[in-house]
Enzyme design. Structure first.
Site, short mmCIF file in Angstrom:
data_model
loop_
_atom_site.label_atom_id
_atom_site.label_comp_id
_atom_site.label_asym_id
_atom_site.label_seq_id
_atom_site.Cartn_x
_atom_site.Cartn_y
_atom_site.Cartn_z
N GLU A 34 0.87 -1.35 -0.19
CA GLU A 34 -0.03 -0.02 -0.03
C GLU A 34 0.86 1.23 0.02
O GLU A 34 0.59 2.39 -0.41
CB GLU A 34 -1.03 -0.01 1.23
CG GLU A 34 -1.91 -1.41 1.18
CD GLU A 34 -1.06 -2.58 1.91
OE1 GLU A 34 0.08 -2.24 2.40
OE2 GLU A 34 -1.52 -3.64 1.85
N ASN A 165 -3.69 -9.35 -4.02
CA ASN A 165 -2.46 -9.42 -3.49
C ASN A 165 -2.18 -10.68 -2.55
O ASN A 165 -1.90 -10.50 -1.44
CB ASN A 165 -2.32 -8.18 -2.95
CG ASN A 165 -0.94 -7.45 -3.57
OD1 ASN A 165 0.11 -8.24 -3.91
ND2 ASN A 165 -0.96 -6.20 -3.43
N ASP A 254 2.21 -3.05 -7.72
CA ASP A 254 1.81 -1.85 -7.01
C ASP A 254 1.90 -0.55 -7.98
O ASP A 254 1.21 0.33 -7.75
CB ASP A 254 2.65 -1.66 -5.66
CG ASP A 254 2.66 -3.05 -4.77
OD1 ASP A 254 1.42 -3.61 -4.71
OD2 ASP A 254 3.58 -3.33 -4.06
P1 ATP Z 1 4.57 -7.76 -7.72
O1 ATP Z 1 3.74 -8.76 -7.00
O2 ATP Z 1 6.02 -8.12 -8.14
O3 ATP Z 1 4.54 -6.34 -7.52
P2 ATP Z 1 2.26 -8.63 -9.49
O4 ATP Z 1 2.56 -9.92 -9.76
O5 ATP Z 1 1.36 -8.10 -8.61
O6 ATP Z 1 3.78 -8.15 -9.24
P3 ATP Z 1 2.74 -8.40 -12.39
O7 ATP Z 1 1.58 -9.06 -13.06
O8 ATP Z 1 4.18 -8.98 -12.45
O9 ATP Z 1 2.05 -7.87 -10.95
O10 ATP Z 1 3.00 -6.87 -12.96
C1 ATP Z 1 2.13 -5.92 -13.22
C2 ATP Z 1 2.29 -5.03 -14.45
O11 ATP Z 1 3.52 -4.58 -14.67
C3 ATP Z 1 2.07 -6.18 -15.69
O12 ATP Z 1 0.72 -6.13 -16.02
C4 ATP Z 1 2.87 -5.27 -16.68
O13 ATP Z 1 2.06 -4.09 -17.23
C5 ATP Z 1 3.96 -4.67 -15.82
N1 ATP Z 1 5.30 -5.62 -15.80
C6 ATP Z 1 5.38 -6.68 -15.29
N2 ATP Z 1 6.34 -7.22 -15.48
C7 ATP Z 1 6.92 -6.86 -16.86
C8 ATP Z 1 8.06 -6.84 -17.35
N3 ATP Z 1 8.91 -7.83 -17.39
N4 ATP Z 1 8.18 -5.77 -18.58
C9 ATP Z 1 7.51 -4.79 -18.81
N5 ATP Z 1 6.44 -4.34 -17.91
C10 ATP Z 1 6.14 -5.44 -17.00
#
Ligand code: ATP
Length: 312
Positions: A34, A165, A254
């Site tokens: 958050e 999350n 986030d």
């Molecule tokens: P975390 O828990 O590590 O904060 P998450 O699993 O909640 O991440 P992700 O789906 O990994 O979230 O990432 C969120 C967004 O960030 C993705 O939808 C994408 O737009 C961007 N993103 C993530 N990984 C990449 C990447 N390798 N290159 C470019 N953009 C990315």
């Protein structure tokens, strides 16, 4: 009243240079889902309040000082006597695989209660309340705090955003489901990774149909390097991830939420919200740290520059 209110635990964050058991140097910052969102929003020029409990210790002072420095309102926070500020340690184990270790059980942050929520709503409700599935997993009092915040926001007509999350180390899918699903009638916007949808939707059921039937108005699904999609009952928008050199993927989700909520606050349409979200998500993965690389409003267009450019 602020644009966005959010609540949770912010920890002191150590980043190691290599395997922890070998010792060596650590760098010190702060982290918490958050707080990461709050910093992302503040950098984009929105007013945002983070509420939580910190320890009466130097790491708690670091948390509050950092958030203040980033322009986040911490005026409703409390300092707990007798419980330490929680810790998170990031350890690069091999190549781009990062192992995370928590020292948060019994932390000050897990003492968050309805009292802080009441204080946070004094002076008026925010335009948006942002909650995550991490906070209610921290204990009974934080769970009650989230439920209270959602009820207060809903009663005041604020937009309620829930980022699932899911943290498997804190609670099971079944327990998360039992806590989060009853919130859905009060939630306007759900953000989830595609693998987190089972927390909110039974196996076999269609996630979007189920969530819209529960009262949710907008669903955003994140797919890491494969991008994201945003859905309302009438419209679906897909975006690929922006191509950037990946330095540190922690905090991408986030950062993505901060961009999405920023677009929402600006009154941008669904494609515009998703564009800003994939942009801020890309900023997060292209820089070391959970939030350090997040853009200011003036920097949002930086990723449009040709790779290798020197911006003078
Ligand atoms: P975390 O828990 O590590 O904060 P998450 O699993 O909640 O991440 P992700 O789906 O990994 O979230 O990432 C969120 C967004 O960030 C993705 O939808 C994408 O737009 C961007 N993103 C993530 N990984 C990449 C990447 N390798 N290159 C470019 N953009 C990315």
């Amino acid at each position: 009243p602020v644009d966005v209110l959010t609540l949770g635990e912010t920890m002191a964050a150590f980043r190691a240079g290599g395997p922890l058991r070998l010792g060596g140097q650590l760098s010190l910052s702060i982290a918490g889902a958050e707080a990461n969102v709050a910093i992302g929003l503040a950098r984009l020029g929105h007013t945002v309040r983070w509420v939580g409990v910190t320890g009466a210790d130097e790491l708690g002072a670091l948390v509050l000082r950092t958030l203040r420095a980033e322009g986040v309102d911490v005026s409703a926070c409390t300092v707990a006597a007798g419980a330490p500020t929680g810790l998170i340690i990031f350890e690069p184990r091999v190549a781009d695989l990062i192992r995370v270790t928590y020292y948060r059980s019994g932390s000050a942050g897990s003492r968050l209660s309805e009292a802080e929520v009441v204080a946070a709503f004094e002076g008026g409700a925010p335009r948006v309340l942002h909650v995550t599935g991490i906070t209610p997993a921290l204990g009974d009092a934080p769970r009650a705090a989230v439920t209270r915040a959602v009820a207060e926001a809903k009663a005041a007509g604020a937009t309620v955003c829930l980022d699932v999350n899911h943290r498997a180390r804190l609670w099971s899918v079944e327990r998360a489901a039992a806590t989060l699903r009853p919130l859905l009638p009060s939630v306007d916007l759900v953000v989830a990774s595609d693998d987190e949808l089972p927390v909110l939707v039974d196996p076999g059921a269609d996630p979007l149909t189920t969530l819209f039937a529960a009262g949710v108005r907008e669903v955003v699904v994140k797919r890491g390097g494969d991008g994201a999609s945003a859905h309302t009952p009438h419209l679906t928008v897909e975006r690929p991830a922006r191509r950037v050199p990946v330095v540190d993927t922690v905090g991408a989700g986030d950062a993505f939420v901060a961009g999405y909520l920023s677009g929402l606050l600006d009154g941008t349409d669904l494609p515009g919200r998703l564009d800003r979200a994939v942009t801020t998500g890309a900023f997060a993965v292209a820089a070391r740290g959970d939030w350090e690389g997040l853009p200011t409003r003036a920097e949002l267009g930086l990723l449009d520059a040709v790779p290798g450019t020197t911006v003078r």
